[in-house]
Design a protein around this motif. Sequence first.
Motif, PDB file in Angstrom:
ATOM      1  N   LEU A 108       1.765  10.763   0.446  1.00 16.82           N
ATOM      2  CA  LEU A 108       3.294   9.745   0.283  1.00 16.82           C
ATOM      3  C   LEU A 108       3.169  10.151  -1.447  1.00 16.82           C
ATOM      4  N   ASN A 109       2.838  10.829  -2.462  1.00 16.97           N
ATOM      5  CA  ASN A 109       1.793  10.744  -3.328  1.00 16.97           C
ATOM      6  C   ASN A 109       3.208  11.866  -3.819  1.00 16.97           C
ATOM      7  N   THR A 110       3.659  13.232  -3.076  1.00 19.03           N
ATOM      8  CA  THR A 110       4.267  14.031  -2.870  1.00 19.03           C
ATOM      9  C   THR A 110       5.349  13.772  -2.829  1.00 19.03           C
ATOM     10  N   LEU A 111       5.657  12.333  -1.459  1.00 18.98           N
ATOM     11  CA  LEU A 111       7.072  12.469  -0.859  1.00 18.98           C
ATOM     12  C   LEU A 111       7.905  11.324  -2.762  1.00 18.98           C
ATOM     13  N   GLY A 112       6.812  10.757  -2.772  1.00 18.00           N
ATOM     14  CA  GLY A 112       7.451  10.275  -3.887  1.00 18.00           C
ATOM     15  C   GLY A 112       8.291  10.327  -5.139  1.00 18.00           C
ATOM     16  N   VAL A 113       7.050  12.199  -5.104  1.00 15.26           N
ATOM     17  CA  VAL A 113       7.609  12.638  -6.297  1.00 15.26           C
ATOM     18  C   VAL A 113       9.203  13.270  -5.801  1.00 15.26           C
ATOM     19  N   ALA A 114       9.256  13.455  -5.217  1.00 16.53           N
ATOM     20  CA  ALA A 114      10.518  14.411  -4.609  1.00 16.53           C
ATOM     21  C   ALA A 114      11.516  13.455  -4.897  1.00 16.53           C
ATOM     22  N   LEU A 115      11.631  11.732  -4.139  1.00 17.16           N
ATOM     23  CA  LEU A 115      12.075  10.550  -4.238  1.00 17.16           C
ATOM     24  C   LEU A 115      12.416  10.445  -6.257  1.00 17.16           C
ATOM     25  N   ALA A 116      11.823  10.539  -6.738  1.00 15.22           N
ATOM     26  CA  ALA A 116      11.930  10.088  -8.229  1.00 15.22           C
ATOM     27  C   ALA A 116      12.275  10.991  -8.476  1.00 15.22           C
ATOM     28  N   HIS A 117      12.229  12.445  -8.420  1.00 15.52           N
ATOM     29  CA  HIS A 117      13.808  13.463  -8.353  1.00 15.52           C
ATOM     30  C   HIS A 117      15.016  13.745  -7.959  1.00 15.52           C
ATOM     31  N   VAL A 118      15.057  13.301  -6.817  1.00 12.74           N
ATOM     32  CA  VAL A 118      16.348  13.531  -6.097  1.00 12.74           C
ATOM     33  C   VAL A 118      17.287  12.244  -6.892  1.00 12.74           C
ATOM     34  N   LEU A 119      16.539  11.296  -7.020  1.00 14.11           N
ATOM     35  CA  LEU A 119      17.123   9.683  -7.422  1.00 14.11           C
ATOM     36  C   LEU A 119      18.067  10.051  -8.757  1.00 14.11           C
ATOM     37  N   VAL A 120      17.035  10.539  -9.867  1.00 12.89           N
ATOM     38  CA  VAL A 120      17.417  10.444 -10.723  1.00 12.89           C
ATOM     39  C   VAL A 120      17.435  11.844 -11.630  1.00 12.89           C
ATOM     40  N   VAL A 121      17.050  12.688 -11.631  1.00  8.73           N
ATOM     41  CA  VAL A 121      17.038  14.073 -11.734  1.00  8.73           C
ATOM     42  C   VAL A 121      18.879  14.386 -12.081  1.00  8.73           C
ATOM     43  N   PRO A 122      19.335  14.844 -10.883  1.00 11.24           N
ATOM     44  CA  PRO A 122      20.945  15.341 -11.019  1.00 11.24           C
ATOM     45  C   PRO A 122      21.721  14.260 -11.601  1.00 11.24           C
ATOM     46  N   VAL A 123      21.856  13.405 -11.512  1.00  6.01           N
ATOM     47  CA  VAL A 123      22.412  11.930 -12.095  1.00  6.01           C
ATOM     48  C   VAL A 123      22.133  12.534 -13.971  1.00  6.01           C
ATOM     49  N   ALA A 124      21.038  12.608 -13.951  1.00  4.40           N
ATOM     50  CA  ALA A 124      20.996  13.025 -15.833  1.00  4.40           C
ATOM     51  C   ALA A 124      21.584  13.687 -15.936  1.00  4.40           C
ATOM     52  N   ARG A 125      21.395  14.931 -15.769  1.00  2.00           N
ATOM     53  CA  ARG A 125      21.270  16.343 -15.520  1.00  2.00           C
ATOM     54  C   ARG A 125      23.097  16.316 -15.774  1.00  2.00           C
ATOM     55  N   ARG A 126      23.999  15.606 -14.759  1.00  2.00           N
ATOM     56  CA  ARG A 126      25.057  15.750 -14.871  1.00  2.00           C
ATOM     57  C   ARG A 126      25.969  15.198 -15.684  1.00  2.00           C
ATOM     58  N   ARG A 127      24.689  14.023 -16.671  1.00  2.00           N
ATOM     59  CA  ARG A 127      25.442  13.499 -17.147  1.00  2.00           C
ATOM     60  C   ARG A 127      25.379  14.093 -18.912  1.00  2.00           C
ATOM     61  N   MET A 128      24.303  15.143 -19.214  1.00  2.00           N
ATOM     62  CA  MET A 128      24.155  15.887 -20.340  1.00  2.00           C
ATOM     63  C   MET A 128      24.457  16.731 -20.051  1.00  2.00           C
ATOM     64  N   LEU A 186       1.101  -1.574   0.085  1.00  2.00           N
ATOM     65  CA  LEU A 186       0.031   0.496   0.301  1.00  2.00           C
ATOM     66  C   LEU A 186       0.684   1.685   0.207  1.00  2.00           C
ATOM     67  N   ILE A 187       1.877   0.963   0.964  1.00  2.00           N
ATOM     68  CA  ILE A 187       2.473   2.238   1.067  1.00  2.00           C
ATOM     69  C   ILE A 187       3.590   2.294  -0.859  1.00  2.00           C
ATOM     70  N   ALA A 188       4.226   1.564  -1.357  1.00  2.00           N
ATOM     71  CA  ALA A 188       4.553   1.677  -2.643  1.00  2.00           C
ATOM     72  C   ALA A 188       3.668   1.637  -3.076  1.00  2.00           C
ATOM     73  N   GLU A 189       2.415   2.174  -3.456  1.00  2.00           N
ATOM     74  CA  GLU A 189       1.908   1.866  -4.311  1.00  2.00           C
ATOM     75  C   GLU A 189       1.391   3.733  -4.623  1.00  2.00           C
ATOM     76  N   GLY A 190       1.186   4.225  -3.076  1.00  2.00           N
ATOM     77  CA  GLY A 190       1.032   5.354  -3.230  1.00  2.00           C
ATOM     78  C   GLY A 190       1.992   5.977  -3.115  1.00  2.00           C
ATOM     79  N   LEU A 191       3.457   5.867  -2.865  1.00  2.00           N
ATOM     80  CA  LEU A 191       5.214   6.283  -3.255  1.00  2.00           C
ATOM     81  C   LEU A 191       5.006   6.557  -4.858  1.00  2.00           C
ATOM     82  N   LEU A 192       4.656   5.228  -5.601  1.00  2.00           N
ATOM     83  CA  LEU A 192       5.027   5.435  -7.431  1.00  2.00           C
ATOM     84  C   LEU A 192       3.559   6.052  -7.707  1.00  2.00           C
ATOM     85  N   LEU A 193       2.613   6.483  -7.271  1.00  2.00           N
ATOM     86  CA  LEU A 193       2.036   6.681  -8.113  1.00  2.00           C
ATOM     87  C   LEU A 193       2.430   7.786  -8.893  1.00  2.00           C
ATOM     88  N   LEU A 194       2.191   8.810  -8.711  1.00  2.00           N
ATOM     89  CA  LEU A 194       2.929  10.160  -9.046  1.00  2.00           C
ATOM     90  C   LEU A 194       4.702   9.997  -9.344  1.00  2.00           C
TER      91      LEU A 194
END
Length: 186
Positions: free
Chosen positions: A130-150, A67-75
């Motif tokens: 949970l949805n807001t936390l999921g958005v923030a976690l996805a941003h922190v885990l993916v965006v800085p690395v992708a921007r650095r690579r680009m 249930l928590i994973a569903e809330g985190l992953l939805l958005l």
Amino acid sequence: MQRQGSGGNAAVVVRVIGSVLLVAHLLLVAWGGLLPRDVAWVTAPNTVPLAGLRADLALGPAEAARLIAEGLLLLAPLGVLLPMCEGRLDVSGWGSLIRTTAAGALVSLALELLQTAVPGQVVDVDSVLLNTLGVALAHVLVVPVARRRMRRRQASREGRPQGRVVTGNERAQGRTPRIPRVPIAR
């Protein structure tokens, strides 16, 4: 006219792909979240923060994790798709995180408020958290690395040292020429 700090054709492609994926994801979330449910009874709305999470944890670790994973992953994809729509490489990391998280929170809140008009759906404040936390976690885990690579890829194409970030004005006007130092004659 080229937007300041746009980065050329690659940035346009990233923006278009990000926009198409963002619209597709939001349509899918709206369709799934606003679908009426045929249930014999409906639980009361949860307006107390973390009360729903405590109830989920009481169901057991496996069910609570699901249930928590569903809330985190939805958005969570919004954490990556919103910065893709912007398509800029030379932005503040904190500013990008705050803008993306705020937009994710607003989308989640709008979804919860729209659910009040749908039969069988109830408001749950923990879903917004949970949805807001999921958005923030996805941003922190993916965006800085992708921007650095680009940025590295763009720097290698332009022939610049890789540790240097180019501003929008510098990209539009070109680099300032450097004159080598000449020793003083004696």
